[in-house]
Design a protein around this motif. Sequence first.
Motif, PDB file in Angstrom:
ATOM      1  N   ARG A 150       0.823  -1.216   0.000  1.00 12.20           N
ATOM      2  CA  ARG A 150       0.000   0.000   0.000  1.00 12.20           C
ATOM      3  C   ARG A 150       0.851   1.256   0.000  1.00 12.20           C
ATOM      4  O   ARG A 150       0.377   2.323  -0.335  1.00 12.20           O
ATOM      5  CB  ARG A 150      -0.922   0.010   1.223  1.00 12.20           C
ATOM      6  N   GLY A 151       2.084   1.132   0.441  1.00 12.51           N
ATOM      7  CA  GLY A 151       2.964   2.302   0.456  1.00 12.51           C
ATOM      8  C   GLY A 151       3.009   3.001   1.797  1.00 12.51           C
ATOM      9  O   GLY A 151       3.646   4.036   1.933  1.00 12.51           O
ATOM     10  N   THR A 152       2.325   2.456   2.798  1.00 15.32           N
ATOM     11  CA  THR A 152       2.314   3.123   4.098  1.00 15.32           C
ATOM     12  C   THR A 152       3.638   2.927   4.840  1.00 15.32           C
ATOM     13  O   THR A 152       4.026   3.755   5.647  1.00 15.32           O
ATOM     14  CB  THR A 152       1.160   2.603   4.979  1.00 15.32           C
ATOM     15  N   LEU A 168       6.608   2.946   3.546  1.00 14.73           N
ATOM     16  CA  LEU A 168       7.580   3.899   3.016  1.00 14.73           C
ATOM     17  C   LEU A 168       7.612   5.165   3.874  1.00 14.73           C
ATOM     18  O   LEU A 168       8.675   5.642   4.272  1.00 14.73           O
ATOM     19  CB  LEU A 168       7.184   4.248   1.576  1.00 14.73           C
ATOM     20  N   LEU A 169       6.417   5.662   4.182  1.00 12.60           N
ATOM     21  CA  LEU A 169       6.331   6.877   4.992  1.00 12.60           C
ATOM     22  C   LEU A 169       6.760   6.599   6.431  1.00 12.60           C
ATOM     23  O   LEU A 169       7.530   7.357   7.012  1.00 12.60           O
ATOM     24  CB  LEU A 169       4.896   7.408   4.956  1.00 12.60           C
ATOM     25  N   LEU A 170       6.283   5.492   6.972  1.00 16.25           N
ATOM     26  CA  LEU A 170       6.564   5.183   8.376  1.00 16.25           C
ATOM     27  C   LEU A 170       8.069   5.056   8.610  1.00 16.25           C
ATOM     28  O   LEU A 170       8.601   5.550   9.603  1.00 16.25           O
ATOM     29  CB  LEU A 170       5.857   3.879   8.755  1.00 16.25           C
ATOM     30  N   LEU A 171       8.772   4.414   7.683  1.00 12.73           N
ATOM     31  CA  LEU A 171      10.204   4.187   7.882  1.00 12.73           C
ATOM     32  C   LEU A 171      11.033   5.424   7.569  1.00 12.73           C
ATOM     33  O   LEU A 171      12.228   5.459   7.826  1.00 12.73           O
ATOM     34  CB  LEU A 171      10.679   3.005   7.043  1.00 12.73           C
ATOM     35  N   ILE A 186      12.871  -1.217   0.624  1.00 15.18           N
ATOM     36  CA  ILE A 186      11.476  -0.746   0.625  1.00 15.18           C
ATOM     37  C   ILE A 186      11.192   0.019  -0.659  1.00 15.18           C
ATOM     38  O   ILE A 186      11.915   0.930  -1.005  1.00 15.18           O
ATOM     39  CB  ILE A 186      11.211   0.163   1.830  1.00 15.18           C
ATOM     40  N   LEU A 205      16.122   4.430   3.218  1.00 17.63           N
ATOM     41  CA  LEU A 205      15.167   3.339   3.031  1.00 17.63           C
ATOM     42  C   LEU A 205      15.783   2.221   2.195  1.00 17.63           C
ATOM     43  O   LEU A 205      15.388   1.072   2.290  1.00 17.63           O
ATOM     44  CB  LEU A 205      13.892   3.855   2.359  1.00 17.63           C
ATOM     45  N   THR A 206      16.733   2.575   1.343  1.00 15.15           N
ATOM     46  CA  THR A 206      17.517   1.557   0.633  1.00 15.15           C
ATOM     47  C   THR A 206      18.985   1.943   0.740  1.00 15.15           C
ATOM     48  O   THR A 206      19.318   3.103   0.999  1.00 15.15           O
ATOM     49  CB  THR A 206      17.151   1.473  -0.864  1.00 15.15           C
ATOM     50  N   ARG A 254      16.735  11.802  11.223  1.00 20.31           N
ATOM     51  CA  ARG A 254      15.432  11.850  10.568  1.00 20.31           C
ATOM     52  C   ARG A 254      14.372  12.544  11.422  1.00 20.31           C
ATOM     53  O   ARG A 254      13.273  12.817  10.945  1.00 20.31           O
ATOM     54  CB  ARG A 254      14.975  10.434  10.206  1.00 20.31           C
ATOM     55  N   TYR A 285       9.189  14.183   5.008  1.00 15.76           N
ATOM     56  CA  TYR A 285       9.139  13.508   3.702  1.00 15.76           C
ATOM     57  C   TYR A 285       7.690  13.366   3.281  1.00 15.76           C
ATOM     58  O   TYR A 285       6.847  12.900   4.053  1.00 15.76           O
ATOM     59  CB  TYR A 285       9.803  12.128   3.824  1.00 15.76           C
ATOM     60  N   PRO A 345       5.933  11.327   0.415  1.00 15.03           N
ATOM     61  CA  PRO A 345       6.158  10.422  -0.715  1.00 15.03           C
ATOM     62  C   PRO A 345       5.184  10.702  -1.853  1.00 15.03           C
ATOM     63  O   PRO A 345       4.131  11.312  -1.641  1.00 15.03           O
ATOM     64  CB  PRO A 345       5.923   9.031  -0.122  1.00 15.03           C
ATOM     65  N   VAL A 405      -0.027   7.464   1.192  1.00 17.09           N
ATOM     66  CA  VAL A 405      -1.130   6.604   1.637  1.00 17.09           C
ATOM     67  C   VAL A 405      -1.173   6.571   3.161  1.00 17.09           C
ATOM     68  O   VAL A 405      -0.141   6.488   3.809  1.00 17.09           O
ATOM     69  CB  VAL A 405      -0.942   5.153   1.137  1.00 17.09           C
ATOM     70  N   TYR A 448       2.007  10.301  13.992  1.00 11.13           N
ATOM     71  CA  TYR A 448       3.306  10.688  13.441  1.00 11.13           C
ATOM     72  C   TYR A 448       4.027  11.686  14.345  1.00 11.13           C
ATOM     73  O   TYR A 448       5.243  11.694  14.422  1.00 11.13           O
ATOM     74  CB  TYR A 448       3.139  11.241  12.025  1.00 11.13           C
TER      75      TYR A 448
END
Lengths: 274, 306
Positions: free
Chosen positions: A84-86, A88-91, A274, B53-54, B77, B82, B84, B88, B102
């Motif tokens: 879902r892509g959630t 990505l934001l969380l990390l 990710i 992230l990577t 961080r 950020y 994206p 979502v 958050y």
Amino acid sequence: MSNILAIAGKEIREGIRNRWILATTLLLAALALTLTFLGSAPTGTVGASQLAVTIASLSSLTIMLLPLIALLLAYDAICGEIDRGTLLLLLSYPVARWQLIAGKYLGHVAILAFATCMGYGVSAGALAAIHGDISGWQSFAAMLASSVLLGSAFLALGYLVSASVADRGAAGGLAIGIWLLFVLIYDMALLGLLVVDQGRTVTAPVLNLLLLFNPADAYRVLNLTGLADVAQFTGMAGVTQDAALAPAALVAALVLWTAVPLAGAAMILKRRQI
Amino acid sequence: MTAAICLAGVAKRYGALAAVRDVSIELGQGQTVALVGHNGAGKTTLFKLMLGLTRASAGSIRVLGADPVTPNGQRSRLEIGYLPENVVFSNALSGLETLQFYATLKRRSRSECAALLERVGLGHAARKRVGTYSKGMRQRLGLAQAVLGAPRLLFLDEPTTGLDPLVRQGFYELVGELRDRGVTAILSSHALSELEARIDQVVIMHKGEVVAAGALDALRSLAGLPVRIRLSVSSGFHGEVLYALAGLASSSSSSGDTIELACESRRKMEIIRRISGVPQILDVAIAEPSLDEIYASFLHGKDKAA
């Protein structure tokens, strides 16, 4: 720590919102009540404690149902969020990946514990109200605690699957496979092995060891033979004599079945792109 | 000036695919930078690398002085926001609950969330579930979480897609405010012309490589694109006007009462002086090469060289 609690809190809140908690609790309560009253009907004169009978039937229910519920909660937890892509934001926040797993685990265990205690507690409460007999409540409490522990082992297995595979479909399939393997196939295979082997190589100690390699069996042995009163009633009393498995060893096995997959999931997620 | 971001020889391969190749950029504190390029040019990968992230396949990355994949980078961080591409959120929670979640992760007080939602125009929907939000509202919630807790560095990946013009304007105002506070911001966008007035630096990417980087004016002169001038003239005076400007424009075309000229950037002022002396010219419009054109010109040059 506050990260873990925040993530756990979010999981619990989502569980309330999407009615996961309500549905699970109602399902467990309905099945538990049915089993309790159908199961206790013929035992009026046997002399076994009502609660002991209930523990026997509820733990059989638990073995089928709780692993399934736990896997359903967990299989989607990581790969679904990646999909879902959630995630990505969380990390992108100052959150370590192991904290993510720990937080989800904590939240999901709380959901399972609530549903189990409420669902099963209702039937115990009903029994106590009708018969006024609460002897053996310690065994009942132990059954509740070990049920949550069983659920937590399958949660951990679910995260391991979820962290390892690429998409949700594969994770779902694998989760069902794990359920089939541990809940149904393992015992049948073990039984077949015993029949074929005729006690030549698979001696009691070997069998004990094999039982520890399945969290569902560890739970079964713990609840059906570990508690004397219950063992009497389930006809497992004979087995108990041979089984050298102390409750402590069984609990340790369940704890390991939780800790090792959790650590594995954290390690795999750490390496994952990710 | 210490560099907010320093990339040296960064590469990222996914199997056989090179998503980012040999990228070296240094960005100072407080700059607003546009990262432009096609889909698949490596913009999002670059963001992911800078966020840890990577892992990069090669090269070194320093963001706010730390390597993003180390524990130090994780700590830094706290000061990075950020947004994206296609943000979502969980549908089950309300906008306020989402933002408070958050905020906790960023060690900020939960009490600042309501005001922030008000700031991005979601005050009325704070207690509604995110599942009921429109695309634009989700994007605004995404922006709110990105600017949570006064970040020093902002990564905004395609921040204005799906926003209507009014909201877009509000968005740029917010970015402008942050810029005044000294926040370093990197924006990627397709809508290049919108960005022009709001950026200090442009980084143009193509197929994982940085094709050009620098201030917009520098890139403009580097690209050597013509300035276009459009004149409205009194009918019947085409000849006179063209005669008066002879030799200055590199090309000209006329239709009806308008004349279109293209000239080199350095001749622009001379032409303007000449125009002001010609009474038959009624109106004049001057178009500098836009970011779109500069971008296209660099990509074109790249493809021709390859």
